[in-house]
Design an enzyme around this catalytic site. Structure first.
Site, PDB file in Angstrom:
ATOM      1  N   GLU A 290       0.828  -1.214   0.000  1.00 39.46           N
ATOM      2  CA  GLU A 290       0.000   0.000   0.000  1.00 39.46           C
ATOM      3  C   GLU A 290       0.856   1.256   0.000  1.00 39.46           C
ATOM      4  O   GLU A 290       1.109   1.857   1.061  1.00 39.46           O
ATOM      5  CB  GLU A 290      -0.941   0.013   1.221  1.00 39.46           C
ATOM      6  CG  GLU A 290      -2.021  -1.050   1.160  1.00 39.46           C
ATOM      7  CD  GLU A 290      -3.101  -0.876   2.220  1.00 39.46           C
ATOM      8  OE1 GLU A 290      -2.938  -0.032   3.130  1.00 39.46           O
ATOM      9  OE2 GLU A 290      -4.125  -1.592   2.128  1.00 39.46           O
ATOM     10  N   GLU A 383      -6.483  -7.409  -1.126  1.00 37.52           N
ATOM     11  CA  GLU A 383      -6.891  -7.237   0.272  1.00 37.52           C
ATOM     12  C   GLU A 383      -8.231  -6.538   0.308  1.00 37.52           C
ATOM     13  O   GLU A 383      -8.417  -5.514  -0.344  1.00 37.52           O
ATOM     14  CB  GLU A 383      -5.828  -6.382   0.992  1.00 37.52           C
ATOM     15  CG  GLU A 383      -5.863  -6.500   2.505  1.00 37.52           C
ATOM     16  CD  GLU A 383      -4.851  -5.563   3.174  1.00 37.52           C
ATOM     17  OE1 GLU A 383      -3.638  -5.769   3.034  1.00 37.52           O
ATOM     18  OE2 GLU A 383      -5.307  -4.615   3.842  1.00 37.52           O
TER      19      GLU A 383
HETATM   20  C1  IDC Z   1      -3.562  -3.856  10.192  1.00 38.65           C
HETATM   21  C2  IDC Z   1      -3.806  -4.983  11.166  1.00 38.65           C
HETATM   22  C3  IDC Z   1      -3.411  -4.581  12.545  1.00 38.65           C
HETATM   23  C4  IDC Z   1      -2.014  -4.029  12.559  1.00 38.65           C
HETATM   24  C5  IDC Z   1      -1.851  -2.959  11.523  1.00 38.65           C
HETATM   25  C6  IDC Z   1      -0.382  -2.563  11.481  1.00 38.65           C
HETATM   26  O1  IDC Z   1      -5.148  -5.408  11.129  1.00 38.65           O
HETATM   27  O2  IDC Z   1      -3.484  -5.672  13.431  1.00 38.65           O
HETATM   28  O3  IDC Z   1      -1.717  -3.513  13.819  1.00 38.65           O
HETATM   29  O4  IDC Z   1      -2.244  -3.430  10.252  1.00 38.65           O
HETATM   30  O5  IDC Z   1      -0.112  -1.652  10.508  1.00 38.65           O
HETATM   31  C7  IDC Z   1      -4.483  -2.293   5.454  1.00 38.65           C
HETATM   32  C8  IDC Z   1      -3.122  -2.865   5.582  1.00 38.65           C
HETATM   33  C9  IDC Z   1      -3.076  -3.887   6.695  1.00 38.65           C
HETATM   34  C10 IDC Z   1      -3.939  -3.448   7.872  1.00 38.65           C
HETATM   35  C11 IDC Z   1      -5.382  -3.457   7.400  1.00 38.65           C
HETATM   36  C12 IDC Z   1      -6.367  -3.132   8.524  1.00 38.65           C
HETATM   37  O6  IDC Z   1      -2.625  -3.419   4.371  1.00 38.65           O
HETATM   38  O7  IDC Z   1      -1.721  -4.024   7.088  1.00 38.65           O
HETATM   39  O8  IDC Z   1      -3.799  -4.387   8.906  1.00 38.65           O
HETATM   40  N1  IDC Z   1      -5.515  -2.503   6.310  1.00 38.65           N
HETATM   41  O9  IDC Z   1      -6.149  -1.873   9.051  1.00 38.65           O
HETATM   42  N2  IDC Z   1      -4.907  -1.461   4.527  1.00 38.65           N
HETATM   43  C13 IDC Z   1      -6.167  -1.105   4.797  1.00 38.65           C
HETATM   44  C14 IDC Z   1      -6.577  -1.759   5.940  1.00 38.65           C
END
Ligand code: IDC
Length: 462
Positions: A290, A383
């Site tokens: 991302e 994702e």
């Molecule tokens: C989130 C995880 C969380 C963690 C965080 C760290 O759910 O446990 O603490 O990342 O950065 C994304 C990202 C993905 C995110 C997810 C939800 O690619 O890493 O995971 N998310 O927030 N993009 C949009 C949402």
């Protein structure tokens, strides 16, 4: 005269009966010991899919099995499933996985693989004995009839090497297909949720086609132990391969948002991954999870420097490129939107652009962006969540279903976030599941898990 004809006719009947009796004897002899039978299930010129069926015709249970055979020079095996593989030159050895070593009398198990080149196995041994104890029939071999048809053909067996055709993802036969699967959570936190047991459940109970192997770079990820994380990804690729799943190797850069910050790390990592797995047909490379806070130009410049490292080693594999503003195709910020990409696309074949959404947050704006962009550029949703962009909060299954219907109608492949027991609502398992090691059925699932499992279990259109 009449009598003579009758005699001839009877002699004919006798001959048929005798032949049938002999065939029955042969079958009985052949059935006295375990056998391993090879079938080339399909052949597309440059490669083929092969299957061995081990049938226990004996009277005692087999508790393990090992099949050895030779392939002629120029013929080799890449992907395989339902077995472990070892190789010494052109001699191949397949042994049971821990879950399919036991074969009771009368039962059979199957394993398979994809070959390249045009040769056939020879010199087959099952547990050290000839695979076919009796002489092979002199007549033509049995055709692959329903009895030899795959019990549980896998997504990779069905589709082989993927490529991008127009705006779609296509299989080996040029058919546009949609893959559906799950993403791991960050391996630095939740490797215990992606185990042999949980991946068996994902492959065999959920019917997933693809596993996204999510390796963070920061936040305690790759940068803290490049060797350890690279080895872990190798292992997950093998685990996906053993189950006939596609494997997306996700370079999960997130903070900082400029992928160029990790450029040389990415080059080092992808060089080794592509070197090691170049002969597999099931690996997809996702080079930037991302990007955020950067323009499309910066992302493209990064892609231009990472893709050649992969292509030199694995020329055909599909590469997935993240897009500005957290892989929203630039819609959620100032990244420039789809137009910035179409004005300056990555000049590489077999390339798709990545789109991520969280249905409860992103709603119509992202939905409309995805719907329009999918007609212009190849998109892979690596994702998405049914909840908010934090991966938490209430699910919006109505909105999520609209997205899924759109993706089904346009054959956009998707991967759901995430296959862990993190406390957030977007993690499919309830807290404690991974430590318990009991992943099967619907008992351990949160609402988002049950919902996505149901949607993954519907039949694939391959
Ligand atoms: C989130 C995880 C969380 C963690 C965080 C760290 O759910 O446990 O603490 O990342 O950065 C994304 C990202 C993905 C995110 C997810 C939800 O690619 O890493 O995971 N998310 O927030 N993009 C949009 C949402």
């Amino acid at each position: 005269m009449k009598l003579g004809m009758r005699t001839v006719a009877l002699a004919g009947v006798f001959a048929v009966v005798a032949a049938a009796a002999m065939a029955a004897t042969t079958t009985a002899t052949a059935a006295a010991a375990p056998t391993a039978t090879f079938v080339k299930v399909s052949d597309w010129g440059s490669g083929w899919e092969g299957r061995y069926t081990i049938t226990n015709g004996g009277s005692s249970t087999l508790t393990s099995w090992q099949v050895d055979f030779d392939l002629p020079a120029g013929t080799s095996i890449g992907t395989y499933w339902n077995a472990l593989m070892d190789r010494d030159g052109q001699r191949y050895r397949f042994t049971n996985q821990h879950w399919n070593g036991t074969v009771t009398p009368g039962a059979s198990v199957t394993f398979g693989f994809l070959g390249s080149g045009s040769g056939n196995p020879s010199g087959c041994r099952l547990n050290g004995q000839p695979c076919q104890p009796t002489a092979p029939p002199t007549t033509s071999p049995p055709s692959p009839s329903p009895t030899t048809a795959p019990p549980g053909s896998t997504p990779v067996a069905a589709n082989g090497q993927l490529r991008v055709c127009g705006e779609q993802l296509c299989n080996d036969n040029g058919k546009a297909i949609q893959l559906r699967g799950m993403s791991t959570h960050g391996l630095q936190w939740y490797a215990n949720c992606a185990t042999n047991a949980s991946l068996d459940v994902l492959a065999h109970q959920w019917g997933a086609d693809v596993l996204r192997i999510s390796m963070y770079i920061q936040e305690g990820g790759y940068e803290t132990d490049p060797r350890g994380f690279t080895d872990l990804v190798h292992e997950y690729i093998e685990m996906a391969t053993a189950r006939g799943l596609y494997a997306i190797v996700d370079w999960h850069m997130l903070t900082p948002g400029d992928p160029n910050y990790n450029l040389s790390r990415a080059q080092t990592f992808f060089a080794e991954i592509a070197d090691r797995h170049r002969d597999k047909v099931n690996v997809l490379y996702e080079i930037a999870n991302e990007p955020n806070g950067v323009s499309w130009g910066a992302v493209k410049s990064y892609a231009d420097q990472v893709i050649p490292v992969i292509r030199e080693r694995d020329p055909e594999a599909v590469v997935l490129v993240g897009t500005p503003d957290w892989s929203s195709l630039g819609v959620s910020g100032s990244g420039g939107g789809v137009d910035a990409i179409t004005a300056n696309p990555v000049a590489a074949s077999n390339l798709m652009y990545v789109f991520h959404f969280y249905a409860a947050s992103h709603r119509d704006l992202y939905y409309n962006t995805l719907a329009a962009a999918a007609d212009q550029i190849p998109i892979f949703v690596t994702e998405f969540g049914t909840q908010q962009y934090t991966g938490d909060g209430p699910n919006d299954f109505t909105m999520s279903q609209r997205y899924l219907d759109l993706m089904a109608s346009k054959k956009i492949s998707w991967v759901n976030w995430n296959y862990s027991d993190d406390f957030r609502s977007g993690a499919v398992f309830t807290t404690g599941t991974c430590a318990s090691g009991d992943f099967g059925g619907t008992g351990p699932l949160k609402p988002a898990g049950g919902w996505i499992r149901d949607r993954m279990r519907t039949a694939d259109d391959f």
